[in-house]
Design an enzyme around this catalytic site. Structure first.
Site, short mmCIF file in Angstrom:
data_model
loop_
_atom_site.label_atom_id
_atom_site.label_comp_id
_atom_site.label_asym_id
_atom_site.label_seq_id
_atom_site.Cartn_x
_atom_site.Cartn_y
_atom_site.Cartn_z
N HIS A 33 56.49 48.40 47.57
CA HIS A 33 57.61 47.94 46.75
C HIS A 33 57.73 48.83 45.51
CE1 HIS A 33 54.22 45.47 44.96
NE2 HIS A 33 54.73 46.03 43.89
P1 TYD Z 1 52.51 41.08 46.61
O1 TYD Z 1 53.23 41.61 45.41
O2 TYD Z 1 53.26 41.04 47.90
O3 TYD Z 1 51.13 41.87 46.83
P2 TYD Z 1 50.86 43.43 47.12
O4 TYD Z 1 52.05 44.20 46.66
O5 TYD Z 1 49.62 43.74 46.34
O6 TYD Z 1 50.59 43.57 48.59
O7 TYD Z 1 51.97 39.64 46.24
C1 TYD Z 1 51.22 38.85 47.15
C2 TYD Z 1 51.48 37.39 46.83
O8 TYD Z 1 51.00 37.05 45.53
C3 TYD Z 1 52.95 37.03 46.87
O9 TYD Z 1 53.06 35.74 47.49
C4 TYD Z 1 53.34 36.91 45.42
C5 TYD Z 1 52.05 36.51 44.74
N1 TYD Z 1 51.94 37.02 43.36
C6 TYD Z 1 52.02 36.13 42.31
O10 TYD Z 1 52.21 34.90 42.48
N2 TYD Z 1 51.89 36.61 41.03
C7 TYD Z 1 51.68 37.93 40.78
O11 TYD Z 1 51.55 38.32 39.60
C8 TYD Z 1 51.61 38.84 41.89
C9 TYD Z 1 51.39 40.32 41.67
C10 TYD Z 1 51.74 38.34 43.17
#
Ligand code: TYD
Length: 131
Positions: free
Chosen positions: A49
């Site tokens: 992302h």
């Molecule tokens: P995601 O951003 O998809 O993780 P990555 O990019 O590291 O693979 O986030 C994973 C999950 O965690 C998603 O359900 C959103 C949640 N999340 C939060 O609730 N708060 C946060 O600060 C972050 C970064 C993620």
């Protein structure tokens, strides 16, 4: 410049090392959120992302991993394995991270609270935005 590597001041002595982070002292913004990631299988690819506004400093506090950064024109891979170094990424950079060592812990300091509407999760949308 897609990213900056920030060398933190180490308060080290015979007991070990300590790094303290705050705005203007290792961190270019006022951190409003901290999260950390661990226990990833080596070949998992996380991230995938970009952010519309968010700035982040990313620290591999234990072990190592690779960050693949993409500004829409080129891709660069940054290997993180030093708890005294931060990877500073501003907005509009697509990021993926992978190649996790077993002991890898990644800590992220973010300039804003969590906001799903700040995410660009589709690569084609990202390319349209930065083109
Ligand atoms: P995601 O951003 O998809 O993780 P990555 O990019 O590291 O693979 O986030 C994973 C999950 O965690 C998603 O359900 C959103 C949640 N999340 C939060 O609730 N708060 C946060 O600060 C972050 C970064 C993620």
């Amino acid at each position: 410049m897609m990213y900056e590597l920030i060398d933190f001041k180490i308060h080290g002595n015979h007991d070990g090392n300590l790094v303290a982070l705050e705005k203007g002292n290792g961190i270019p913004f006022e951190p409003k959120r901290v999260y950390y990631i661990w226990g990833n299988h080596s070949d998992v690819v996380r991230g995938k992302h970009a952010h519309k506004k968010l700035e982040q400093v990313i620290i591999c506090t234990s072990g190592s991993c690779d960050f693949i950064l993409d500004d829409g024109n080129e891709r660069q891979t940054v290997h993180l394995d030093n708890p005294a170094q931060g990877l500073y990424i501003k907005h509009n950079i697509w990021r993926e991270f992978t190649n996790f060592s077993k002991d890898c812990v990644v800590m992220v300091l973010a300039s804003e609270p969590y906001d799903e509407s700040d995410y660009i999760r589709n690569y084609d949308d990202f390319i349209k935005l930065v083109a």
